[in-house]
Design an enzyme around this catalytic site. Structure first.
Site, short mmCIF file in Angstrom:
data_model
loop_
_atom_site.label_atom_id
_atom_site.label_comp_id
_atom_site.label_asym_id
_atom_site.label_seq_id
_atom_site.Cartn_x
_atom_site.Cartn_y
_atom_site.Cartn_z
N GLY A 27 0.70 -1.12 0.05
CA GLY A 27 0.06 0.04 -0.02
C GLY A 27 1.04 1.25 0.01
N GLU A 86 10.81 -7.47 2.37
CA GLU A 86 10.67 -8.52 1.80
C GLU A 86 9.09 -8.87 1.06
OE1 GLU A 86 11.11 -11.75 4.49
OE2 GLU A 86 10.51 -13.58 3.11
N PRO A 133 -10.90 5.51 13.45
CA PRO A 133 -9.79 6.30 13.80
C PRO A 133 -8.84 5.76 14.42
CG PRO A 133 -12.07 7.01 14.71
CD PRO A 133 -12.22 5.65 13.81
#
Lengths: 226, 226
Positions: B44, B115, B81
DNA sequence: TGATTTAATTCTAAAATAAACAAAAAGCAT
DNA sequence: ATGCTTTTTGTTTATTTTAGAATTAAATCA
């Protein structure tokens, strides 16, 4: 990868659908300020720091319709860099289904809204931002949902006739359904409670009233468990 | 309502699924820094200002697997949150299906990753953030998709046997399917091209090879048009 | 070479589901 | 009582799904 950069603004917009006057309608607010001053838009607002996305959507919903505990599902997140003319605003859209009787539309004075109103989804005015696209996608999603779980009950009063239920389906699916097969299917699902009450027939034969039974929902994911 | 407040960070995480060694696997990266240093996580990164959410997800996918033009669908936006220990990070999750042959995993040196590796979804290690929840939801969504459109073809090589196709379905749906009926159904869909080739049978009767035909996809919304 | 094994393939019957379809019943108006 | 409108109900047919049985092709083994 996870360095500190504060670059985006995050809002939530809620597509609130209902059936009113035999039409599928969506709740819109008129904007008081630029951008899109005077244009209709979906009710929405910034996601606050300490609240979840779901909570933000629920808050918006409550501010405008004062309803709680209804079907609310995350729809899609719209993040085109050009969707907002001034800055980079990403919106996490939700959609909700509510019954419009016993609901009083409201909005606080001195806010950025000058009007709140139901609009038929088949005759929308010019909309701010990409809200037209959001509404169209919500209709598509609602249709998909309807084929799995009977969320139409959110649109109907506590007690309703099978004809009213069918009308709700026809409005959302935008097609005629066979009366006999529709009735047969729903009765076989065993999610309706047959009441010993009938419509005070204005004229014509009175119709039996039903209520939904044994239905709970996980609004966070849009799936039912009976 | 639309005042300037810059408060959230927006990332995208991509659940990349494949079939490898007769197992459904997900691509994970090992984090080099805190938080969750040394833990496995979904690939991400931050959504950049000039790119759409889709573009951000595609970029992440390309960085790690170097594949493009595959099935990629927005999954859900996670905005608790407390999901990130340090700051308010909202992530728009995507999921992708790819074939793992002819794919070389890669990552740039000096990044925050040490990795990159495929992990069976039924034996996941401890994951960073709420990534376990994200993966589980992606599996659920993949199952739902599979019942509508044959996205399994994204997991298979160009040429495959009906048995291989069925195995892919069984892995995702986590249940046994009837061989005869599975074959009958797929052939009736008329989306397979029957090839004049057969497996060089390692043993047993050689199986006919098929390829998918006439399939395009709208990865933005997860729906097919043939 | 021939019997046996394994997996692929084809054919067919039974069961379940969905779709198509028409007539009787109940209230109200005249 | 008759006519009008809307609710309510049942049967038949087509389609899909499920299940059973048998055939085919190659590999292995006796």
């Amino acid at each position: 990868m996870f360095k500190e950069t504060k670059t985006h603004e995050v809002t939530t917009d809620v597509v609130i659908l209902t059936i009113k006057d035999a039409k599928l309608k969506v709740l819109l607010v008129k904007r008081a300020h630029e951008p899109f001053k005077g244009k209709w838009a979906l009710p929405g607002g910034y996601v606050r720091l300490p609240e979840t996305l779901d909570d933000a959507a629920l808050r918006i919903l409550k501010e405008k319709t004062n309803v709680q505990n209804i079907y609310l599902e995350q729809l899609y997140t719209f993040g085109d860099p050009l969707r907002h003319p001034n800055s980079r605003v990403i919106t996490c859209a939700y959609f909700a289904l509510i019954r419009s009787d016993d609901i009083v539309l409201s909005f606080e004075e001195n806010t950025e809204i000058t009007e709140v109103k139901w609009h038929p989804v088949d005759a929308l005015p010019a909309l701010a931002f990409d809200h037209k696209e959001i509404i169209e996608y919500s209709l598509k999603r609602t249709r998909e949902r309807l084929e799995f779980c009977p969320i139409a009950f959110q649109l109907l009063p506590q007690k309703f006739t099978l004809t009213e239920l069918q009308k709700a389906y026809e409005l959302i699916l935008m097609k005629k359904l066979d009366k006999r097969n529709f009735r047969k299917k729903f009765l076989s699902l065993a999610i309706l409670k047959e009441l010993d009450e009938y419509t005070k027939s204005g004229s014509k034969r009175p119709a039996r009233l039903y209520s939904f039974d044994k239905i709970t929902l996980d609004s966070k994911r849009g799936h039912f468990f009976s």
